[in-house]
Design a protein around this motif. Sequence first.
Motif, PDB file in Angstrom:
ATOM      1  N   GLN A 493       0.879  -1.169   0.000  1.00 49.38           N
ATOM      2  CA  GLN A 493       0.000   0.000   0.000  1.00 49.38           C
ATOM      3  C   GLN A 493       0.914   1.217   0.000  1.00 49.38           C
ATOM      4  OE1 GLN A 493      -2.053  -1.013   3.604  1.00 49.38           O
ATOM      5  NE2 GLN A 493      -3.644  -2.187   2.539  1.00 49.38           N
ATOM      6  N   GLU A 505      -0.906  -5.567   2.580  1.00 46.26           N
ATOM      7  CA  GLU A 505      -2.062  -6.404   2.894  1.00 46.26           C
ATOM      8  C   GLU A 505      -1.647  -7.858   2.737  1.00 46.26           C
ATOM      9  OE1 GLU A 505      -6.683  -7.450   1.569  1.00 46.26           O
ATOM     10  OE2 GLU A 505      -5.607  -5.842   0.539  1.00 46.26           O
ATOM     11  N   THR A 645      -9.229   3.214   8.955  1.00 43.23           N
ATOM     12  CA  THR A 645      -8.986   3.220   7.514  1.00 43.23           C
ATOM     13  C   THR A 645     -10.248   2.843   6.755  1.00 43.23           C
ATOM     14  OG1 THR A 645      -6.665   2.589   7.837  1.00 43.23           O
ATOM     15  CG2 THR A 645      -7.597   2.213   5.654  1.00 43.23           C
ATOM     16  N   LYS A 647     -11.202   1.478   2.908  1.00 44.52           N
ATOM     17  CA  LYS A 647     -10.633   0.949   1.675  1.00 44.52           C
ATOM     18  C   LYS A 647     -11.707   0.987   0.590  1.00 44.52           C
ATOM     19  CE  LYS A 647      -7.466  -2.052   1.624  1.00 44.52           C
ATOM     20  NZ  LYS A 647      -6.720  -3.322   1.588  1.00 44.52           N
ATOM     21  N   VAL A 680      -7.608   4.254   1.525  1.00 45.05           N
ATOM     22  CA  VAL A 680      -6.807   3.449   0.610  1.00 45.05           C
ATOM     23  C   VAL A 680      -7.702   3.016  -0.546  1.00 45.05           C
ATOM     24  CG1 VAL A 680      -5.396   1.384   0.336  1.00 45.05           C
ATOM     25  CG2 VAL A 680      -5.381   2.607   2.515  1.00 45.05           C
ATOM     26  N   GLU A 682      -8.250   0.536  -3.694  1.00 42.37           N
ATOM     27  CA  GLU A 682      -7.788  -0.769  -4.171  1.00 42.37           C
ATOM     28  C   GLU A 682      -7.926  -0.869  -5.686  1.00 42.37           C
ATOM     29  OE1 GLU A 682      -8.666  -4.036  -0.866  1.00 42.37           O
ATOM     30  OE2 GLU A 682     -10.506  -3.078  -1.547  1.00 42.37           O
ATOM     31  N   GLU A 700      -3.572   6.787   0.061  1.00 42.38           N
ATOM     32  CA  GLU A 700      -2.789   5.620  -0.334  1.00 42.38           C
ATOM     33  C   GLU A 700      -3.530   4.828  -1.409  1.00 42.38           C
ATOM     34  OE1 GLU A 700      -1.806   3.172   3.008  1.00 42.38           O
ATOM     35  OE2 GLU A 700      -1.173   4.865   4.255  1.00 42.38           O
ATOM     36  N   GLN A 702      -3.334   0.831  -3.651  1.00 47.08           N
ATOM     37  CA  GLN A 702      -2.711  -0.487  -3.791  1.00 47.08           C
ATOM     38  C   GLN A 702      -3.257  -1.110  -5.056  1.00 47.08           C
ATOM     39  OE1 GLN A 702      -4.402  -2.572  -0.228  1.00 47.08           O
ATOM     40  NE2 GLN A 702      -4.209  -4.447  -1.415  1.00 47.08           N
TER      41      GLN A 702
END
Length: 736
Positions: A493, A505, A645, A647, A680, A682, A700, A702
Amino acid sequence: MSDHPIDSTPPRSTVSTFPVRPRLLVVDDEPLILEGLTRLLATRDYDVVTASGGCDALIAIGKQQFDAILLDLGMPDLNGNEVLRFIADRSADTPVIVVSGDSTIDAAIRALRGGAADFVRKPYEPEELLRRIDNTLTRRRLEKENNHILQRLQQSEKWHRFLVNSSPDFIYTLDCDGRFTFVNDRVESLLGYRSEELLGQHYSLVIHEDDIARAEHVFNERRAGDRSARNTEIRLKCNPGMRRPRLMNGRCKCVELTATGMYDEDASPFEKRFIGSYGVAKDISERKQAEETVHYQAYHDLLTGLPNRALFRDHLGLMLAQAKRNQQPLAVLSLDLDHFKVINDSLGHTIGDELLLAVGARLRQCLREGDTLARLGGDEFAVLLPTLVSRSDVEHICRKIIQTLSKPVYVKGHEIYITVSIGACVAPEDGDMIDSLIRQAEIAMYQAKSQGRSRLQFWESGMQAPYSERMQIEADLRRALARNEFVLFYQPQVDTITGEVRGFEALLRWWHPQRGLLTPVDFIPVAEESGVIVPIGDWVLRQASAQMADWLRAGLPPVRLSVNISARQLENPDFVDSVMRAIQVYSLDGHQMELEITESLLMRDFEANAIKLGRLSASGIRLAIDDFGTGYSSFKYLSRFPIHTLKIDQSFVQDLDREENMSIVNAMIAMGRGMNLNVVAEGVETESQRARLQQMQCHEVQGYYYSAAISSHEATLLLGRHARGFAQAEHQVAGG
């Protein structure tokens, strides 16, 4: 002798005194159980001797007398049933109370028939066990007194009358024509007859109609000595005109009879004259009722009273044999309520149980007189439909069931709507084996659920393959942990501005010995349904913690490590402790671990989850909402959880080119920032997606743009190279 046949005052030495402190032998191969029982029995001032196995018990029995024995069945050296046989072979009169963890009906009945006086299941309530022991000692005292009484009958008619009438057993004599010449007072409390009502009457008056033929050779016994009747079960009828029903326990009593023929001792030794029968009938109604209760519980569902799987199999076997003789088909139905777990989780198990009772009652209304309805467990029912004409009969009954169950059910102020999925197979067309028919109906039912629920699905041969594959996966899963076949991969991440690796992760993979590397989509649904996910989840927590500890020992920069949590894990009472153990064993700080929980999972059992997650957050452990935006939770409820957080699900990131999706993602990021949460995204695969997310101030990302999920070794190398930031030229290389 006194002129009065019965003297109300018994002699002082009639009965031997019972010991002040009863001596008990406790037999069990578990030291903790022996210690616990010794302490419990000490509260009643019993003299307790312990034996750690069957062999030790035989030695103790050979050395001294005991007033009662507490005996375990399952022991490695010599089991409890063998000890019972040893006691019986010695003709010992010491009562044995079996205290066993074996709760099967066969174990209980075998022990009782082997001579046990009582059967207590582990775990037991201490007061209940003490009460059973007290009752057994009381019965033994009465039996000893009664035996002593019988031994002295020859000494005096005066003693005989008094003591016989004081006996807890029904004692009688018959003349040579089978008519009562004597009955003791016990007959009134046992059968409801006064003594004078039976004197001169034929014994058949009190014999159950089905036992008349046997009574001629048992109740009216003519044999004497070793050949006479001993401990033979027979049923006696209660007085139908008795007006005191509190003395009765049904319309008949089951007794254990010992009887012998009486002969004129003054006659020639070669031609002894038969003058009647003498018998003692011991009331065993309570014991028989206990056996019947155990038998009923073994073959019926305790909630609904319906037959269980064992009894359903018996009925199916009988009906299959009959169908084969009559050349008529029969059908097996498997019924499962749709979304029943939602009702249990939202309204509670008490409401769920009431709903199951209502469903059982409605199902009975839909079936014919000869059909069998059973509850196999949970919300799964089974129906046996014999004497069919064609499959249209099955369709007609199933339509009626679906229509009847679709009407609302009212339970304690709740209006509940329920539907049912039904699978059916027909014998002999689909086979004639009991277990195969039940399994095929269940497979068809699962097929009905997968095709939209609330429908009927007949078994087809092609349905077996996916079901067999699922069973194989479940079997392989149960062996995978022991064989060390699981492995963790890690996806970084990355900070959208600096390119620094902020965390990883942890993603589970399975090196299947035949199918190669499997991703969670291939096995997690089966692991969730079977419950194997709980030990797998514990392994993931330990493995991820060990990896974090390795990175710290190697001097690599501290990063956050995220672990996905399943529904079964969160529902497990030991969940919080398992997480804390993993952190403590590897001496990690709580903030280095982040637990990812889906939005929909968070809303299940809201209050319980809030308590568990609150405990973890108080220990410094971070919490993340995974797949945010795909659930139905309220922002108000989310604010009550200690979330760190959010996601954003990759389905939103993939379509960032669409203005609608871009607005949704922008709103999610703004909400996260407003709640002071880390966000975050994804599934980031392109520079365009990364740039737009950076512009929206997403913290962030990922995804494959930076790196796919990689092994622990590769993740260690990546963390060493890019802890201070990814170079732009390396993005595509890392993702390749």
